[in-house]
Scaffold this motif. Structure first.
Motif, PDB file in Angstrom:
ATOM      1  N   TYR A   1      17.885  10.578 -74.425  1.00  0.00           N
ATOM      2  CA  TYR A   1      19.399  10.856 -73.583  1.00  0.00           C
ATOM      3  C   TYR A   1      20.060  12.116 -72.667  1.00  0.00           C
ATOM      4  CZ  TYR A   1      20.781   7.796 -77.422  1.00  0.00           C
ATOM      5  OH  TYR A   1      20.935   7.208 -78.207  1.00  0.00           O
ATOM      6  N   ARG A   2      19.308  12.796 -72.996  1.00  0.00           N
ATOM      7  CA  ARG A   2      19.397  14.342 -71.339  1.00  0.00           C
ATOM      8  C   ARG A   2      18.816  13.788 -70.353  1.00  0.00           C
ATOM      9  NH1 ARG A   2      22.245  18.214 -73.055  1.00  0.00           N
ATOM     10  NH2 ARG A   2      21.539  18.929 -75.378  1.00  0.00           N
ATOM     11  N   ASP A   3      17.688  13.579 -70.422  1.00  0.00           N
ATOM     12  CA  ASP A   3      17.183  12.829 -69.187  1.00  0.00           C
ATOM     13  C   ASP A   3      18.117  11.933 -68.073  1.00  0.00           C
ATOM     14  OD1 ASP A   3      14.709  14.108 -69.599  1.00  0.00           O
ATOM     15  OD2 ASP A   3      13.724  12.994 -69.834  1.00  0.00           O
ATOM     16  N   VAL A   4      18.217  11.075 -69.291  1.00  0.00           N
ATOM     17  CA  VAL A   4      19.369  10.175 -68.720  1.00  0.00           C
ATOM     18  C   VAL A   4      21.215  10.878 -68.238  1.00  0.00           C
ATOM     19  CG1 VAL A   4      20.880   8.075 -68.969  1.00  0.00           C
ATOM     20  CG2 VAL A   4      18.671   8.024 -69.527  1.00  0.00           C
TER      21      VAL A   4
ATOM     22  N   PHE B   1      22.922  11.222 -64.335  1.00  0.00           N
ATOM     23  CA  PHE B   1      24.540  10.904 -63.856  1.00  0.00           C
ATOM     24  C   PHE B   1      25.325  11.798 -63.626  1.00  0.00           C
ATOM     25  CE2 PHE B   1      25.288   6.936 -66.121  1.00  0.00           C
ATOM     26  CZ  PHE B   1      23.807   6.380 -66.183  1.00  0.00           C
ATOM     27  N   ASP B   2      24.982  13.372 -64.438  1.00  0.00           N
ATOM     28  CA  ASP B   2      25.407  14.112 -63.480  1.00  0.00           C
ATOM     29  C   ASP B   2      24.639  15.270 -62.607  1.00  0.00           C
ATOM     30  OD1 ASP B   2      26.698  17.053 -64.281  1.00  0.00           O
ATOM     31  OD2 ASP B   2      25.940  17.662 -65.599  1.00  0.00           O
ATOM     32  N   LEU B   3      25.739  14.745 -61.815  1.00  0.00           N
ATOM     33  CA  LEU B   3      24.983  15.258 -60.211  1.00  0.00           C
ATOM     34  C   LEU B   3      24.942  16.416 -60.064  1.00  0.00           C
ATOM     35  CD1 LEU B   3      26.392  11.814 -58.359  1.00  0.00           C
ATOM     36  CD2 LEU B   3      24.316  12.129 -59.479  1.00  0.00           C
TER      37      LEU B   3
ATOM     38  N   ALA C   1      26.126   6.119 -60.776  1.00  0.00           N
ATOM     39  CA  ALA C   1      24.844   6.217 -61.401  1.00  0.00           C
ATOM     40  C   ALA C   1      24.957   5.087 -61.152  1.00  0.00           C
ATOM     41  CB  ALA C   1      25.071   6.962 -62.793  1.00  0.00           C
ATOM     42  N   VAL C   2      26.208   4.187 -62.218  1.00  0.00           N
ATOM     43  CA  VAL C   2      25.912   2.769 -62.173  1.00  0.00           C
ATOM     44  C   VAL C   2      26.003   1.800 -60.917  1.00  0.00           C
ATOM     45  CG1 VAL C   2      27.785   0.520 -62.584  1.00  0.00           C
ATOM     46  CG2 VAL C   2      27.814   2.870 -63.919  1.00  0.00           C
TER      47      VAL C   2
ATOM     48  N   GLU D   1      29.836  13.450 -76.029  1.00  0.00           N
ATOM     49  CA  GLU D   1      30.948  12.208 -75.773  1.00  0.00           C
ATOM     50  C   GLU D   1      29.794  10.921 -75.507  1.00  0.00           C
ATOM     51  OE1 GLU D   1      35.002  13.644 -75.001  1.00  0.00           O
ATOM     52  OE2 GLU D   1      33.514  13.858 -73.592  1.00  0.00           O
ATOM     53  N   PHE D   2      28.616  11.077 -74.529  1.00  0.00           N
ATOM     54  CA  PHE D   2      27.748  10.938 -73.823  1.00  0.00           C
ATOM     55  C   PHE D   2      26.985   9.928 -74.782  1.00  0.00           C
ATOM     56  CE2 PHE D   2      23.792  10.239 -71.298  1.00  0.00           C
ATOM     57  CZ  PHE D   2      24.289   8.749 -70.350  1.00  0.00           C
TER      58      PHE D   2
END
Length: 154
Positions: free
Chosen positions: A11-14, A18-20, A34-35, A66-67
């Motif tokens: 989860y942290r990696d993803v 996403f958190d550019l 990301a999508v 939340e993510f």
């Protein structure tokens, strides 16, 4: 239910992908990038709706907690909506997981054939699934995948 260390790392990696800008929040723009990079075709309006429903603190972005909650809910919802997950597997998962998002070998071992109407074939498949788990916990989608693998092997 707390997530295990392997899931936390994933989860942290993803989240970091996403958190550019690395500020600890995923904004609508970062979510859109990301999508699109993942090749998913979804409107910006739909993404805004998803973000709004997942943004518990109304900060305009998703923090890590939340993510994770959003991913877990999306995963569970997708698995439940999957046509490949039979009502019987859903029922067994729900009983074994006792309402949580994950089920492990101990919960599956507690499924009594008499109490849950397991056929002899289901009991064999369940035993094989428990072996395939190798001590780890899984969500509904992975439980269903393991069940199908064990069923095909028997």
């Amino acid at each position: 239910k707390p997530i295990d260390m392997d899931d936390n790392r994933k989860y942290r990696d993803v989240f970091k992908q996403f958190d550019l800008n690395g500020d600890g929040h995923i904004t609508i723009n970062e979510l859109t990038v990301a999508v699109q990079a993942a090749g998913v075709n979804i409107s910006k309006e739909s993404l805004q709706s998803i973000l709004k429903s997942a943004d518990i603190d109304c900060s305009g972005g998703l923090d890590y907690e939340e993510f994770v909650a959003f991913l877990k809910l999306a995963s569970k919802t997708a698995a439940q909506d999957s046509a490949e997950t039979s009502p019987r597997l859903q029922q067994l998962f729900d009983v074994a997981s006792d309402g949580f998002d994950l089920v492990g070998p101990d919960e599956l071992k507690a499924l009594s054939p008499d109490d849950h109407g397991l056929t002899s074939q289901e009991s064999k498949v369940l035993t094989a699934v428990i072996e395939l788990l190798q001590g780890r916990s899984v969500d509904l989608a992975e439980f269903a995948d393991l069940w199908r693998k064990a069923e095909a092997a028997s």
